[in-house]
Scaffold this active site. Sequence first.
Site, mmCIF file in Angstrom:
data_model
loop_
_atom_site.group_PDB
_atom_site.id
_atom_site.type_symbol
_atom_site.label_atom_id
_atom_site.label_comp_id
_atom_site.label_asym_id
_atom_site.label_seq_id
_atom_site.Cartn_x
_atom_site.Cartn_y
_atom_site.Cartn_z
ATOM 1 N N LYS A 226 51.030 142.352 3.343
ATOM 2 C CA LYS A 226 50.049 142.990 2.671
ATOM 3 C C LYS A 226 50.022 141.925 1.696
ATOM 4 O O LYS A 226 50.310 141.506 1.256
ATOM 5 C CB LYS A 226 50.970 144.206 2.067
ATOM 6 C CG LYS A 226 50.313 145.095 1.288
ATOM 7 C CD LYS A 226 50.583 145.742 0.420
ATOM 8 C CE LYS A 226 51.085 145.140 -1.159
ATOM 9 N NZ LYS A 226 49.356 144.685 -1.400
ATOM 10 N N GLU B 104 59.348 134.470 -4.515
ATOM 11 C CA GLU B 104 58.197 132.907 -4.584
ATOM 12 C C GLU B 104 57.562 133.512 -6.250
ATOM 13 O O GLU B 104 56.511 134.267 -6.242
ATOM 14 C CB GLU B 104 57.904 132.267 -3.746
ATOM 15 C CG GLU B 104 57.695 130.883 -4.613
ATOM 16 C CD GLU B 104 56.134 130.594 -4.794
ATOM 17 O OE1 GLU B 104 55.755 130.814 -6.542
ATOM 18 O OE2 GLU B 104 55.278 130.974 -4.503
ATOM 19 N N CYS C 242 51.101 129.290 -9.191
ATOM 20 C CA CYS C 242 51.778 129.572 -10.218
ATOM 21 C C CYS C 242 53.029 128.413 -10.508
ATOM 22 O O CYS C 242 53.995 128.753 -11.182
ATOM 23 C CB CYS C 242 52.744 130.475 -8.705
ATOM 24 S SG CYS C 242 53.040 130.146 -7.452
ATOM 25 N N GLU D 219 53.825 133.059 -18.398
ATOM 26 C CA GLU D 219 53.144 132.679 -17.634
ATOM 27 C C GLU D 219 52.038 133.221 -18.027
ATOM 28 O O GLU D 219 51.745 134.382 -18.070
ATOM 29 C CB GLU D 219 53.864 132.821 -16.202
ATOM 30 C CG GLU D 219 53.428 132.015 -15.348
ATOM 31 C CD GLU D 219 53.195 133.207 -13.885
ATOM 32 O OE1 GLU D 219 53.830 133.951 -13.602
ATOM 33 O OE2 GLU D 219 53.179 131.686 -13.049
#
Length: 487
Positions: A192, A266, A300, A397
């Site tokens: 997906k 991850e 990331c 983040e």
Amino acid sequence: MATKTKKQAFDWQLAPAPESKDHFTLKSEYDLFIGGKWVKPKSGKYFDTINPANEQKIARIAEANQADVDAAVKAARKAYDNVWSKMPAAERAKYIYRIARLLQEKARQFAVVESMDGGKAIRESRDVDVPLAAAHFFYYAGWADKLGYAFPGKTPSALGVAGQIIPWNFPLLMAAWKIAPALACGNTVVLKPAETTPLTSLLLAELIQEAELPDGVVNIITGAGATGAALVNHPGIDKIAFTGSTGVGKLIQKSIAGTGKKATLELGGKAANIIFADATIDQAVEGIINGIYFNQGHVCCAGSRLFVEEGVHDEVIRKLKHRMRSLVVGDPLDKNTDIGAINSKEQLGTINKYLKVGVADGAEMYQPACELPSKGFWCRPTLFLNVAQSARIAQEEIFGPVLAVQTFRTVDEVIQKANNTLYGLSAGVWTDKGSKIFNLTSKLRAGVIWANTYNKFDPTSPFGGYKESGYGREGGLHGLSAYLNLS
Ligand code: ADP
């Protein structure tokens, strides 16, 4: 946008150099790719995918519900039981090689569509995303019939059906990272893509059809979080591979607890990029730029925290600001563009919120005065100076082109500061001294550490994090073992 001459913060101007879009056509509507066929979503629902650089709709995308997920998982199971697990590994490899070659043939189309759907600069999608995606298929195709040599003394066997959920920052590349090792190890997959960037995964489905993979070996379903959750919770899945936010990663971990499903996660990152006084400063400045500004900071492993040794702070910042003023922000399809569009309105809202938080927390903000296009989602490259270790922009983040700068005096101090984060995905070290590199690489809690370079990837090299950056590795032999039972 493409017809207008760009005016940058520098005095000189660049003539437009747009990549052409006339060598392919996209469909106006994409269905679900299940069991080798394009099928309508059972709910009849579709959502739009838009171009974040101009906010125009590109296509309508099917929204898969639980019943569609069930059909996809069943198709993958049938293909696993009847065909893929029985096929000699060398034959499996041929299909994977075929995908790799077709991807190379269609590289231009994939690069252009990636930039249209996700907003990233064509230079990135053309030179990084698409070639690396093909390289992953080539690399793992090579392992398919050599699994016994990869893990001497073990008997590797496939897991079964893998459910794979990917984010919007490297849509095609993440699909390749997930699909290539899974197929090489003999698994079948249901993938997906993210709801804002489904197009290159859907083009990959068309390519997989062209490669004549047996029906159901790869199924691609589209939708948002609810579709992802239905996939995670489906009892017919043997393994979940997820790349995305730490928040969703935690949800996934909770929902598969006790089910026996394997997982690789991850997740987020807040990488430290560390510049010592003995580094080649010009090279390091280019590495900082590459680490945080290219790809709009939608990475990331982005080097979003810069640690500069005090003695070279002023020089580094002066050179960094100078280089920032030359960055071209604008049309992702223009070959001169360094920083494309922010992926979505929502993400731009998140980044803008952090810009306000940074200023409110007392940091000094710098942005070059480059012009931004009037439509679409844009953010100037941003530098925050005098950032406190505890500031939110140094801890959380942001996933945008925003760099938080801190200084240090000693090696021990920078190790402590760099490790003082919930994340542990990546880091960068810039120094002339090999001994310093080895000292730091053994003490920094980060899965990937680059020395005198940044954001370099290779299919042979494992990638993954510590702490809240997730667990499991993708790439290399580690990436193979994530899709195998090793008895
Ligand atoms: P980001 O913040 O980078 O968008 P997300 O973690 O929200 O990251 O999204 C990454 C992927 O996870 C996307 O494909 C998204 O649709 C999917 N996703 C979002 N919520 C869930 C969920 N609850 N369960 C499974 N997948 C999800």
